[in-house]
Design a protein around this motif. Structure first.
Motif, short mmCIF file in Angstrom:
data_model
loop_
_atom_site.label_atom_id
_atom_site.label_comp_id
_atom_site.label_asym_id
_atom_site.label_seq_id
_atom_site.Cartn_x
_atom_site.Cartn_y
_atom_site.Cartn_z
N MET A 240 58.64 57.74 78.33
CA MET A 240 58.52 56.40 77.74
C MET A 240 57.65 55.51 78.63
N PRO A 241 56.67 54.82 78.08
CA PRO A 241 55.89 53.86 78.87
C PRO A 241 56.75 52.64 79.18
N MET A 242 56.54 52.05 80.36
CA MET A 242 57.30 50.86 80.76
C MET A 242 56.76 49.61 80.07
N PRO A 243 57.65 48.72 79.63
CA PRO A 243 57.17 47.43 79.12
C PRO A 243 56.73 46.56 80.28
N GLU A 244 55.99 45.52 79.99
CA GLU A 244 55.55 44.61 81.04
C GLU A 244 56.76 43.89 81.63
N GLU A 245 56.82 43.81 82.95
CA GLU A 245 57.89 43.05 83.60
C GLU A 245 57.46 41.58 83.64
N ASP A 246 58.18 40.74 82.91
CA ASP A 246 57.74 39.36 82.81
C ASP A 246 58.53 38.41 83.72
N ASP A 247 59.46 38.93 84.50
CA ASP A 247 60.18 38.04 85.40
C ASP A 247 59.40 37.86 86.69
N LYS A 248 59.64 36.74 87.35
CA LYS A 248 58.86 36.38 88.54
C LYS A 248 59.02 37.41 89.65
N VAL A 249 60.27 37.84 89.90
CA VAL A 249 60.51 38.80 90.98
C VAL A 249 59.83 40.13 90.67
N GLY A 250 59.92 40.57 89.42
CA GLY A 250 59.27 41.83 89.04
C GLY A 250 57.77 41.77 89.21
N ARG A 251 57.18 40.63 88.81
CA ARG A 251 55.73 40.49 88.96
C ARG A 251 55.33 40.47 90.43
N LEU A 252 56.11 39.73 91.23
CA LEU A 252 55.79 39.65 92.65
C LEU A 252 55.93 41.02 93.31
#
Length: 585
Positions: free
Chosen positions: A92-104
């Motif tokens: 399964m491809p991962m969805p975009e992580e849209d939370d601040k900690v995930g992006r950082l």
């Protein structure tokens, strides 16, 4: 955060029995599967997988949760990484992580990758600094192939070279600080953390660059500087070169003291050499080794510090099923020096003749005494017998009792007699300890009341009712509205069960069917383990509407009058759930 629908699909595609079965040998028993717990040492299986609830629980150490919790714990990775690993397993491809900690976190990994490229490029630059750095690595006997394989590099003696490079690649100051590759001075100015040092990148199991180690070219102080702990780097959980070693089919791992020893051993063809990140081996690192190794050879420096590290590591491996042996390196301070002086084949002969943990400990005990003196021989025999009375097989006891008799010129029968008495004493002591533990066990011992409940004679019963209520509502979510009409989270005595109940109410409000996986995505690990224990305890017990009403009655009877009416408003519940998310992070 990763969308709940995506996590649901990941869990659905990764049956817990199949996933756990790839790490643990399971036996099918009725509606469950059992095996030896991978999280603590045991000889009798107490680890149970429950296919119906897609959960696991160990009755020995208390570990429990869903398939994501299991992957987190067994691989020493965080929640997002566990979901990614299972997603990859299911294709399964991962969805975009849209939370601040995930992006950082993603940006930190990207910054580390670019930093490693920068250091490696600087090592190969056409200037005097780079030439000195190349001369250092080659002077340590490393080939160009090894330098490339480990991504070794050089940090130029410049306060802003790396920062300028990373800015040109689109990274901002916050991301560089979070990665630990730049620092802020007392005056508020940013500067490169590593300068004028040869650099060694550290990778996680997935091959991401998570940290760096830097060494000066000369003897200036400090000689070594390492990355600080960051969003992606926890030194107590990281093992240097484990990303390479885990690919080997060899199940004998060589545990070294430093990065250079590991690199030198890999160049010599020993592909399972690894080192602990940090100053000392940790239980998490021992568990990680246990997932890949059947045997670990302790290969520390021959100085006093190395001996202390060996003794400490032997203690940590005492509860592990991994066989441990100790390498004695004659005429050299470390493996790197020995291989340079005597060659690969000589080191392999040493490796194949390693002393096991018992022999090593006996040798250390013997060093304290002069066996030419009768009094010292007596004390040596006492210490040795105490050691042999520990967790070893009867055959090993007989063999080493014979060696002890020969060393001290004492009849083997006398040694065996003393040893038998010591073993019986140890067994009596262990039995008393187990009996004491059994007396303390039971449902009540598993409930840790908050300070506010001390002195309340009904507190234990109420806490048990709260736990049973959560189990019943998870088993039959259609009963959640019944509970919601009578009690709110604020009326719970146990904070962890109040958190779990809030998640159940939120699921009911949003038309989501709750399960262990969802609870694990929103609650701390300790709470998930508690929920797993309650579900395991009630696995063959029918819990229905009458049971829920009984638990609610018990809770309402003991609730303060001021809190018996009303539940949280939707706004209060939303705020409470948001605080749970913050706590989870």
């Amino acid at each position: 955060m990763i969308p709940h629908e995506y996590v649901e699909e990941v869990v659905r595609r990764n049956d817990i029995t199949d996933v756990v079965g790839s790490y643990v040998q399971l036996r099918h028993r009725g509606r469950t599967h059992t095996g030896l717990c991978p999280f603590h040492s045991e000889k009798t299986p107490s680890f149970v997988v429950y296919p119906e609830t897609q959960s696991f629980y160990c009755f020995g150490c208390g570990a429990g949760g869903d398939v994501i919790t299991f992957i987190k714990k067994i691989n020493n990775i965080d929640y997002v990484e566990a979901v990614k690993l299972l997603a990859a397993r299911a294709g399964m491809p991962m969805p975009e992580e849209d939370d601040k900690v995930g992006r950082l976190r993603s940006r930190v990994l990207a910054a580390n990758k670019e930093t490693a490229r920068f250091f490696h490029a600087q090592l190969n630059a056409e200037n005097e600094e780079a030439a000195r750095a190349r001369s250092y690595w080659r002077g340590r006997g490393l080939s160009d192939a090894t330098i490339r394989r480990f991504g070794l590099g050089y940090a130029p003696d410049d306060f802003g070279a790396l920062r300028r490079y990373l800015r040109s690649k689109g990274f901002n100051d916050e991301e560089m600080l979070a990665a630990g590759v730049v620092k802020r001075s007392e005056k508020g100015n940013l500067y490169d953390a590593f300068r004028g040092r040869v650099m060694t990148p550290i990778f996680d199991l997935r091959g991401n660059v998570i940290a760096f180690g830097g060494r000066v070219l000369g003897d200036e102080k400090p000689k070594y500087i390492n990355s600080p702990e960051t969003l992606v780097y926890k030194k107590s959980k990281a093992m240097f070169a484990m990303n390479i070693a885990k690919k080997s089919t060899d199940r004998r791992y060589i545990l070294c003291e430093g990065y250079m020893d590991v690199i030198s051993l890999h160049q010599a063809g020993f592909s399972t050499a690894v080192a602990a990140c940090g100053t000392a081996l940790t239980p998490d690192q021992v568990r990680m080794l246990g997932e890949y190794a059947d045997e670990v050879v302790l290969c520390y420096d021959s100085d006093e510090a190395g001996r202390k590290a060996t003794a400490r590591s032997l203690g940590l491996f005492a509860e592990s099923l991994v066989r441990v042996s100790v390498l004695n390196i004659p005429g050299a301070k470390d493996p790197d020096e020995f291989i340079k002086s005597h060659g690969r084949d000589a080191f392999e002969r040493l490796l194949n003749g390693t002393a096991n943990a018992i022999e090593y400990k006996l040798a250390r005990v013997r060093e304290k005494y002069d066996l030419g003196r009768p009094a010292d021989r007596v004390e040596y025999i006492k210490d040795a017998i105490n050691l042999l009375a520990g967790r070893i097989t009867p055959t090993e006891r007989d063999v080493y009792a014979g060696r002890l008799a020969e060393e001290t010129n004492v009849a083997k029968s006398a040694v065996l007699s003393q040893l038998e008495s010591a073993v019986k004493y140890r067994q009596r002591k262990d039995r008393r300890q187990r009996e004491k533990q059994l007396l303390e066990e039971g449902n009540g011992s598993e409930i840790h009341l908050p300070p506010a409940a001390y002195g309340n004679k009904n507190a234990l019963g109420v806490a048990n009712a709260e736990q049973q209520l959560i189990a019943a509502l998870l088993r039959d979510p259609s009963l959640i509205p019944l509970a919601k009409a009578r009690v709110g989270p604020a009326q719970f005595l146990m904070p962890d069960m109040a958190d779990a109940y809030s998640v159940l109410l939120d699921c009911c409000e949003n038309g989501i069917v709750p399960d262990v996986a969802l609870m694990a995505s929103r609650l701390p690990g300790e709470t998930v383990s508690t929920i797993s224990r309650i579900l395991a305890r009630n696995y063959d017990v029918g819990l229905g509407k009458k049971d829920v009403q009984m638990y609610l009655d018990r809770m309402e009877e003991s609730a303060p009058k001021s809190s018996s009416a009303g539940t949280m408003s939707d706004q209060e519940l939303e705020a409470y759930l948001e605080s749970l998310k913050q706590k989870k992070q």
